[in-house]
Design a protein around this motif. Structure first.
Motif, short mmCIF file in Angstrom:
data_model
loop_
_atom_site.label_atom_id
_atom_site.label_comp_id
_atom_site.label_asym_id
_atom_site.label_seq_id
_atom_site.Cartn_x
_atom_site.Cartn_y
_atom_site.Cartn_z
N TYR A 11 0.85 -1.19 0.00
CA TYR A 11 0.00 0.00 0.00
C TYR A 11 0.89 1.24 0.00
CZ TYR A 11 -3.79 -3.07 1.66
OH TYR A 11 -4.72 -4.07 1.79
N ARG A 12 0.50 2.24 -0.81
CA ARG A 12 1.16 3.53 -0.79
C ARG A 12 0.09 4.62 -0.74
NH1 ARG A 12 6.53 3.51 -1.78
NH2 ARG A 12 7.45 1.60 -2.63
N TYR A 13 0.41 5.72 -0.04
CA TYR A 13 -0.55 6.79 0.16
C TYR A 13 0.09 8.15 -0.12
CZ TYR A 13 -2.89 3.03 2.67
OH TYR A 13 -3.46 1.82 3.01
N ASP A 14 -0.72 9.08 -0.63
CA ASP A 14 -0.24 10.44 -0.88
C ASP A 14 -0.08 11.21 0.42
OD1 ASP A 14 -0.24 9.96 -3.59
OD2 ASP A 14 -2.23 10.83 -3.92
N THR A 15 -0.94 10.95 1.40
CA THR A 15 -0.86 11.59 2.72
C THR A 15 -0.78 10.50 3.78
OG1 THR A 15 -3.26 11.69 3.00
CG2 THR A 15 -2.20 13.56 1.90
N GLY A 249 -7.17 8.47 7.76
CA GLY A 249 -6.20 9.21 6.96
C GLY A 249 -5.81 8.42 5.73
N GLY A 250 -4.71 8.83 5.13
CA GLY A 250 -4.21 8.09 3.97
C GLY A 250 -4.99 8.35 2.70
N GLU A 251 -4.91 9.57 2.20
CA GLU A 251 -5.56 9.90 0.93
C GLU A 251 -4.74 9.35 -0.24
OE1 GLU A 251 -8.52 11.31 0.74
OE2 GLU A 251 -8.60 11.45 2.93
N GLY A 252 -5.40 9.14 -1.36
CA GLY A 252 -4.72 8.69 -2.57
C GLY A 252 -4.08 7.33 -2.43
N GLU A 253 -4.86 6.34 -2.01
CA GLU A 253 -4.30 4.99 -1.83
C GLU A 253 -3.96 4.35 -3.17
OE1 GLU A 253 -5.81 1.59 0.95
OE2 GLU A 253 -6.69 1.23 -1.03
N GLU A 254 -2.80 3.72 -3.21
CA GLU A 254 -2.39 2.93 -4.37
C GLU A 254 -2.02 1.53 -3.86
OE1 GLU A 254 1.21 2.71 -7.66
OE2 GLU A 254 0.68 4.65 -6.78
N LEU A 255 -2.73 0.54 -4.35
CA LEU A 255 -2.52 -0.84 -3.91
C LEU A 255 -1.92 -1.66 -5.04
CD1 LEU A 255 -2.98 -3.37 -2.09
CD2 LEU A 255 -5.31 -3.46 -3.01
#
Length: 265
Positions: A11-15, A249-255
């Motif tokens: 998982y990666r997040y913008d915020t 939290g965690g906007e803009g999730e990329e899975l």
């Protein structure tokens, strides 16, 4: 077959994520036709292990410090043999409970009418395999058209989906026919089709009193065999999902998820 499996989820997040809880069903059980040589789950925080109501092994961990990326990895080796029949442990969930529809499996009148001629009138293997073939023929395997929240009704409406959708449609039709059925999450070894490595199918009950279940792969329209590795069972995807969680939290999730399955010589 002797199979080596590696399943990585990132998982990666913008915020930053401020708080999260992850629940994993990534441990294959020791069942008939499946022997676990070794298995390890790597998580960013120490996980606590328990069994859920279906007997699945669950790993749960909490993160309370902010983060913008997270990696979960499961890997190990499994020996498999052809087997499609499973018998419940004494404390297993009653098959009658698995007659209940869920939001993901509830069939529409249009679905029941469409499959009317192939709806099973008995819980024989032949009758249910006939229905599985009809579902496979009607619902085109087409990745990217659906997601984890897609219902059986929605997949049927667009006549496409993936193994998860095939399973949900099949569950709905079996339950509507008075046959207890449960969702199975797992892996499928097919060198020519690596996109099928993450897989789903169903068990249907052939003997309610004895808790005997037969496992059918709808996507491949067959009884399960040594190519299939079981992870978890449940009423539908939600209760058997390999990885799920909630976060703050965690906007803009990329899975991103990758699974490799190799045969050990």
């Amino acid at each position: 077959m002797h199979l080596k499996i590696r399943h990585r989820t990132e998982y990666r997040y913008d915020t930053p994520v401020h708080y999260s809880i992850q629940e994993l069903r990534l441990t294959p059980p020791q069942v008939t036709g499946q022997t676990i040589d070794r298995w390890k789950i790597s998580t960013p925080m120490k996980a606590s292990n328990s069994s859920d109501a279906f007997g699945n092994q669950c790993s749960i961990f909490t993160q309370e410090s902010p983060y913008t990326s997270m990696m979960i990895e499961a890997e190990g080796e499994v020996h498999t043999q052809d087997n499609y029949e499973f018998i419940d442990e004494p404390k297993a969930v009653s098959p009658y409970y698995l007659l209940q529809q869920t939001h993901l499996t509830e069939p529409t009148p249009e679905m029941l009418k469409f499959f009317a001629e192939t709806l099973p009138t008995t819980n024989s293997v032949t009758a249910v395999l006939t229905l599985a073939a009809a579902v496979q023929a009607a619902i085109l395997y087409f990745p990217g058209q659906t997601n984890f929240a897609t219902t059986a009704a929605q997949s049927f409406a667009i006549r496409s989906g993936v193994c998860q959708d095939h399973a949900h449609i099949m569950l709905g039709l079996c339950r509507a026919s008075g046959i207890p059925a449960r969702y199975v999450s797992g892996y499928f070894f097919a060198e020519e089709s690596p996109n099928l490595a993450s897989h789903a199918w169903i068990d249907f009950c052939t003997d309610i009193n004895q808790g005997v279940w037969t496992s059918i792969d709808i996507t491949n329209s067959c009884l399960v065999d040594s190519r299939h590795i079981r992870l978890a069972i449940g009423r539908d995807y939600y209760s058997a999902a390999p990885v799920k969680g909630v976060r703050s939290g965690g906007e803009g999730e990329e899975l991103s998820a990758s699974i490799s399955i190799n045969q050990v010589s």
